[in-house]
Design a protein around this motif. Structure first.
Motif, PDB file in Angstrom:
ATOM      1  N   ARG A 154       0.845  -1.194   0.000  1.00 38.52           N
ATOM      2  CA  ARG A 154       0.000   0.000   0.000  1.00 38.52           C
ATOM      3  C   ARG A 154       0.879   1.242   0.000  1.00 38.52           C
ATOM      4  NH1 ARG A 154      -2.633  -0.620   6.053  1.00 38.52           N
ATOM      5  NH2 ARG A 154      -0.733  -0.383   7.258  1.00 38.52           N
ATOM      6  N   ASN A 164      11.905   7.559  -8.358  1.00 41.38           N
ATOM      7  CA  ASN A 164      11.878   7.743  -9.822  1.00 41.38           C
ATOM      8  C   ASN A 164      13.096   7.114 -10.470  1.00 41.38           C
ATOM      9  OD1 ASN A 164      10.634  11.161  -9.518  1.00 41.38           O
ATOM     10  ND2 ASN A 164       9.547   9.244  -9.417  1.00 41.38           N
ATOM     11  N   SER A 186       4.239   6.435 -22.695  1.00 40.98           N
ATOM     12  CA  SER A 186       2.834   6.802 -22.635  1.00 40.98           C
ATOM     13  C   SER A 186       2.648   8.288 -22.355  1.00 40.98           C
ATOM     14  CB  SER A 186       2.140   5.973 -21.558  1.00 40.98           C
ATOM     15  OG  SER A 186       2.823   6.096 -20.353  1.00 40.98           O
ATOM     16  N   SER A 240       5.813  -1.997 -17.673  1.00 39.92           N
ATOM     17  CA  SER A 240       4.837  -0.921 -17.522  1.00 39.92           C
ATOM     18  C   SER A 240       3.583  -1.422 -16.797  1.00 39.92           C
ATOM     19  CB  SER A 240       4.482  -0.367 -18.906  1.00 39.92           C
ATOM     20  OG  SER A 240       3.392   0.507 -18.803  1.00 39.92           O
ATOM     21  N   ALA A 244       2.207  -0.004 -13.340  1.00 42.22           N
ATOM     22  CA  ALA A 244       0.826   0.499 -13.220  1.00 42.22           C
ATOM     23  C   ALA A 244       0.065  -0.249 -12.128  1.00 42.22           C
ATOM     24  CB  ALA A 244       0.108   0.366 -14.559  1.00 42.22           C
ATOM     25  N   LEU A 250      -1.086   1.436  -4.512  1.00 42.01           N
ATOM     26  CA  LEU A 250      -0.782   2.502  -3.543  1.00 42.01           C
ATOM     27  C   LEU A 250      -1.847   3.591  -3.585  1.00 42.01           C
ATOM     28  CD1 LEU A 250       0.795   5.375  -4.649  1.00 42.01           C
ATOM     29  CD2 LEU A 250       2.442   3.657  -5.330  1.00 42.01           C
ATOM     30  N   ARG A 279      -1.347   2.191 -19.995  1.00 39.52           N
ATOM     31  CA  ARG A 279      -0.895   1.585 -18.724  1.00 39.52           C
ATOM     32  C   ARG A 279      -1.970   0.621 -18.212  1.00 39.52           C
ATOM     33  NH1 ARG A 279       1.846   6.958 -15.819  1.00 39.52           N
ATOM     34  NH2 ARG A 279       3.266   7.388 -17.553  1.00 39.52           N
TER      35      ARG A 279
END
Ligand code: FAD
Length: 439
Positions: A154, A164, A186, A240, A244, A250, A279
């Protein structure tokens, strides 16, 4: 082969079918098996012992939500998971057949049980058939036990450049040499607007289908423009889709720091996933791929023995697993053509495999323990699915499954994660259609 691979993520019919079978059949079965069987509830992995092989470990997440509750006292584990027991098995012994018969009752056909994974050596490198670095499965290695139920995936607050950077490393450090368009293909698309309270598949059939397709096309265009082969597209979709799916969880279990309550965050979901139809499509693609691998296991399961409690081996877990595999085979669209992969370029298979192994190593760079736990588990789950699809023969009855126990646990928990994502996406779209229902 190309159209087959794309079908599963682009066809709204398949999305509708997955949505239906997920909510009506597989979601309850998966939620039950990962919550209620000891075999699938516990996981052993090397969570802290492997330094990030790519950069020095800075930016560790200090939030309480990033921490993992490990099981330090083995008395809290079912007997079958304890080091002493693991050690006994890995020494090559077998369960006494009488004990096994007691545990299996009328179902028992095996005269003895070998837990194959526990005989497998713990290797620092992946083995030729592995698509990830193996986790520690030995009783006395550096691994830790965790209860997956007590450490739910979560929102943890692990955000910013460090997080990142890990994703960037996954997308870009693993580029196949002739392709620089792996990452971030995307673009945000239009908001979903017409899904008036209907399940995602139905909504897609009726209105948003075109938008999903447009988004998918944009993502594909970037790959196609490089004349990208299908194997590379599959690799990208896997990553990806996993990303996603993690984002969906989360957002679904997000901590409102003002109220201290956990709950869905629609705006964040749209920002991370909902506005990017490709995604969403990649989550469904992964669902189809993992389902196909699980379905392929149904013949092997006859010979695979599960253990869930102090009594030994539990036929009930195997029955539950078989139901999931049969349902995955019967109801989930099966367009993913594993045999078509690597047919034209067999040399790509090794490249594909070693790059996926690399992704599993990057997971050790994740600076949040909880995220690392679930990241490692899911990469192992996908790696196991790839191994089943690409390495195991179809006529598998009676053959040695050659899967580690942890691979099986990771595979089914990854399937569960995707199943939960699919139902969460559907829920978010309903929220979007009925903003008045959001408290
Ligand atoms: P990020 O999610 O970090 O994404 C970076 C960039 O990737 C985006 O800006 C976008 O350009 C691109 N991108 C995003 N999604 C996709 C996609 N699906 N396909 C293609 N490109 C994409 N946080 C938690 O709260 N709980 C967790 O359990 C958790 N697990 C994690 C596990 C791992 C392995 C990692 C690396 C991170 C995890 N995180 C977790 C952190 C979380 O994934 C994000 O990194 C964080 O929320 C910051 O999000 P962001 O919006 O900056 O973009």
């Amino acid at each position: 082969a190309a159209s087959h691979v794309e079908d599963i993520s682009e066809s709204s019919y398949d999305i509708l079918a997955i949505d239906t079978v997920n909510s009506q059949k597989l979601r309850p079965l998966l939620a039950d098996i990962v919550t209620n069987t000891d075999f699938f509830k516990y996981y052993r992995l090397d969570l802290y012992g492997r330094p990030c092989p790519f950069w020095s470990d800075e930016g560790m997440c200090g939030n309480r939500a990033c921490a993992v509750d490990t099981i330090d006292d083995e008395d809290h584990l079912p007997e079958i998971w304890r080091s002493e027991y693991l050690g006994r098995l890995s020494a090559g012994s077998t369960i006494e057949s009488d004990d096994l018969d007691d545990a299996l009752g009328d179902e028992a056909e095996e005269s003895c049980v070998r837990d194959n994974d526990l005989h497998a050596p713990v290797l620092p490198q992946s083995r030729p058939m592995d698509y990830c670095t193996p986790e520690d499965v030995s009783g006395d290695g550096p691994g830790v036990y965790v209860s997956l139920v007590n450490n739910p995936e979560r929102y943890t607050g692990y955000v910013g450049p460090h997080a990142n950077k890990v994703w960037e490393a996954i997308y870009t450090e693993n580029c196949f040499p002739d392709n620089s368009q792996w990452s971030y293909v995307s673009q945000p698309s239009h908001q979903f607007t017409s899904a008036v309270g209907r399940p995602l598949g139905q909504a897609l059939m009726e209105g948003n289908k075109q938008r999903i397709r447009e988004g998918g096309e944009r993502g594909r265009h970037a790959l196609n423009s490089e004349n990208t082969c299908i194997e590379k597209k599959v690799f990208y979709k896997l990553i990806s889709g996993m990303h996603a799916s993690i984002s969906t969880h989360l957002c679904n279990e997000f901590l409102d720091t003002e109220t201290g309550e956990w709950g869905p965050n629609l705006d964040l979901f749209m920002e991370k996933v909902g506005n990017f139809p490709d995604r969403i499509a990649n989550v469904y693609f992964n669902y189809g791929l993992v389902a196909k691998a699980v379905a392929k296991l149904r013949h092997y399961l006859e010979d695979f023995t599960f253990c869930t409690n102090a009594q030994g081996y539990d036929a009930d877990t195997r029955r539950k697993m078989l139901r999931i595999a049969v349902e995955a085979d019967r109801s989930v669209p099966n367009h993913f053509d594993a045999k078509g992969m690597f047919r034209d370029q067999p040399e790509l298979k090794e490249e594909f495999r070693s790059r996926f192994v690399n992704v599993s190593r990057i997971m050790d760079c994740t600076g949040c323990d909880k995220c690392r736990l679930w990241g490692k588990l899911q990469v192992t789950g996908y790696a196991t699915a790839l191994k089943i699809l690409f390495e195991l023969p179809d006529d598998c009855t009676g053959q040695n499954i050659q899967l580690q126990r942890m691979e099986m646990v990771a595979l089914i928990n990854t399937f569960d994660r995707l199943s939960k994502s699919v139902s969460s996406i559907s829920m978010f779209l309903k929220m979007l259609a009925h903003p008045e229902s959001i408290p």
